[in-house]
Design a protein around this motif. Structure first.
Motif, PDB file in Angstrom:
ATOM      1  N   UNK A   7      81.833 -39.420   4.101  1.00 55.87           N
ATOM      2  CA  UNK A   7      81.916 -39.071   5.576  1.00 55.87           C
ATOM      3  C   UNK A   7      82.321 -40.617   6.217  1.00 55.87           C
ATOM      4  N   UNK A   8      82.761 -41.314   5.785  1.00 51.86           N
ATOM      5  CA  UNK A   8      83.128 -42.670   6.347  1.00 51.86           C
ATOM      6  C   UNK A   8      84.513 -42.627   7.026  1.00 51.86           C
ATOM      7  N   UNK A   9      85.395 -42.133   6.416  1.00 47.78           N
ATOM      8  CA  UNK A   9      86.909 -42.023   6.699  1.00 47.78           C
ATOM      9  C   UNK A   9      87.711 -40.853   5.757  1.00 47.78           C
ATOM     10  N   UNK A  10      88.809 -40.233   6.161  1.00 44.96           N
ATOM     11  CA  UNK A  10      89.547 -39.598   5.555  1.00 44.96           C
ATOM     12  C   UNK A  10      90.315 -40.092   4.532  1.00 44.96           C
ATOM     13  N   UNK A  11      90.883 -39.285   3.266  1.00 45.21           N
ATOM     14  CA  UNK A  11      91.761 -39.461   2.731  1.00 45.21           C
ATOM     15  C   UNK A  11      92.876 -38.307   2.457  1.00 45.21           C
ATOM     16  N   UNK A  12      94.034 -38.512   2.694  1.00 44.98           N
ATOM     17  CA  UNK A  12      95.274 -37.630   2.647  1.00 44.98           C
ATOM     18  C   UNK A  12      96.137 -37.742   1.716  1.00 44.98           C
ATOM     19  N   UNK A  13      96.489 -36.813   1.106  1.00 44.76           N
ATOM     20  CA  UNK A  13      97.365 -36.725  -0.166  1.00 44.76           C
ATOM     21  C   UNK A  13      98.534 -35.648   0.024  1.00 44.76           C
ATOM     22  N   UNK A  14      99.926 -35.920  -0.187  1.00 45.96           N
ATOM     23  CA  UNK A  14     100.810 -34.864   0.087  1.00 45.96           C
ATOM     24  C   UNK A  14     100.811 -34.223  -1.347  1.00 45.96           C
ATOM     25  N   UNK A  15     101.058 -32.695  -1.376  1.00 45.45           N
ATOM     26  CA  UNK A  15     100.950 -31.787  -2.522  1.00 45.45           C
ATOM     27  C   UNK A  15     102.207 -31.177  -2.415  1.00 45.45           C
ATOM     28  N   UNK A  16     102.678 -30.604  -3.572  1.00 45.40           N
ATOM     29  CA  UNK A  16     103.795 -29.472  -3.566  1.00 45.40           C
ATOM     30  C   UNK A  16     103.575 -28.285  -3.172  1.00 45.40           C
ATOM     31  N   UNK A  17     102.044 -27.745  -3.502  1.00 49.54           N
ATOM     32  CA  UNK A  17     101.878 -26.330  -2.951  1.00 49.54           C
ATOM     33  C   UNK A  17     100.259 -26.541  -2.677  1.00 49.54           C
ATOM     34  N   UNK A  18      99.723 -25.465  -1.573  1.00 52.62           N
ATOM     35  CA  UNK A  18      98.511 -25.581  -1.431  1.00 52.62           C
ATOM     36  C   UNK A  18      97.886 -26.542  -0.300  1.00 52.62           C
ATOM     37  N   UNK A  19      98.959 -26.941   0.347  1.00 57.27           N
ATOM     38  CA  UNK A  19      98.859 -27.868   1.486  1.00 57.27           C
ATOM     39  C   UNK A  19      98.701 -27.168   2.718  1.00 57.27           C
ATOM     40  N   UNK A  52      91.648 -48.069  -1.689  1.00 53.02           N
ATOM     41  CA  UNK A  52      92.253 -46.779  -1.997  1.00 53.02           C
ATOM     42  C   UNK A  52      93.221 -46.019  -1.231  1.00 53.02           C
ATOM     43  N   UNK A  53      93.234 -46.739   0.159  1.00 53.04           N
ATOM     44  CA  UNK A  53      94.152 -46.295   1.211  1.00 53.04           C
ATOM     45  C   UNK A  53      95.378 -47.199   0.912  1.00 53.04           C
ATOM     46  N   UNK A  54      96.849 -46.575   1.353  1.00 54.74           N
ATOM     47  CA  UNK A  54      97.870 -47.244   1.312  1.00 54.74           C
ATOM     48  C   UNK A  54      98.726 -46.751   2.193  1.00 54.74           C
ATOM     49  N   UNK A  55     100.187 -47.449   2.401  1.00 51.33           N
ATOM     50  CA  UNK A  55     101.092 -46.999   3.077  1.00 51.33           C
ATOM     51  C   UNK A  55     102.120 -46.364   2.351  1.00 51.33           C
ATOM     52  N   UNK A  56     102.630 -45.016   2.849  1.00 48.91           N
ATOM     53  CA  UNK A  56     103.482 -44.443   2.262  1.00 48.91           C
ATOM     54  C   UNK A  56     104.174 -43.715   3.173  1.00 48.91           C
ATOM     55  N   UNK A  57     105.344 -42.778   2.957  1.00 54.48           N
ATOM     56  CA  UNK A  57     106.097 -41.882   3.657  1.00 54.48           C
ATOM     57  C   UNK A  57     105.383 -40.523   4.082  1.00 54.48           C
TER      58      UNK A  57
END
Length: 134
Positions: A51-63, A88-93
């Protein structure tokens, strides 16, 4: 909508760097200029990290789509901004809903292990109830 000059790089943020939130002063201190609200395409999942910040990940399905903000930053400020982000956070496309790609803040998979998924809320603002009023 602000239009950044060619010397700025666009960065998509989906959490506490957004306007009115906890780490937004880090963004403005780095010379960031708000460009627009936007969202990802429907290939992302979102978790709350203690509950401090979000984490977002790209997925092939289920997003789903995730709401975010697009900011323009001077390239020289990227390192300073990223070093102030939690581990644990980084810069990506990140792929936006119109199919274009910009740099964005993404989570490393280890960060979201055992955390609560909040993808269905549509974004960090919706999850936390911190809506920005212009």
């Amino acid at each position: 909508m602000n239009t950044p000059d060619k010397n700025h790089v666009l960065l998509a943020v989906n959490g506490t760097l957004m306007r009115g939130l906890e780490l937004n002063p880090n963004m403005t201190k780095a010379g960031g200029v708000f460009v627009r609200e936007d969202s990802t395409d429907a290939h992302y999942r979102l978790w709350t990290i203690n509950d401090r910040h979000p984490g977002m990940i790209r997925v092939v399905q289920g997003g789903n789509t995730v709401g975010l903000e697009i900011w323009a930053l001077p390239p020289a400020s990227f390192a300073a901004l990223l070093s102030s982000e939690p581990a644990g956070l980084s810069i990506g496309k990140v792929t936006l809903r119109d199919g274009s790609e910009v740099l964005g803040v993404l989570a490393e998979p280890w960060l979201v292990e055992g955390q609560n998924e909040i993808t269905e809320t549509g974004g960090w603002r919706q999850y936390t109830g911190h809506h920005h009023t212009a």
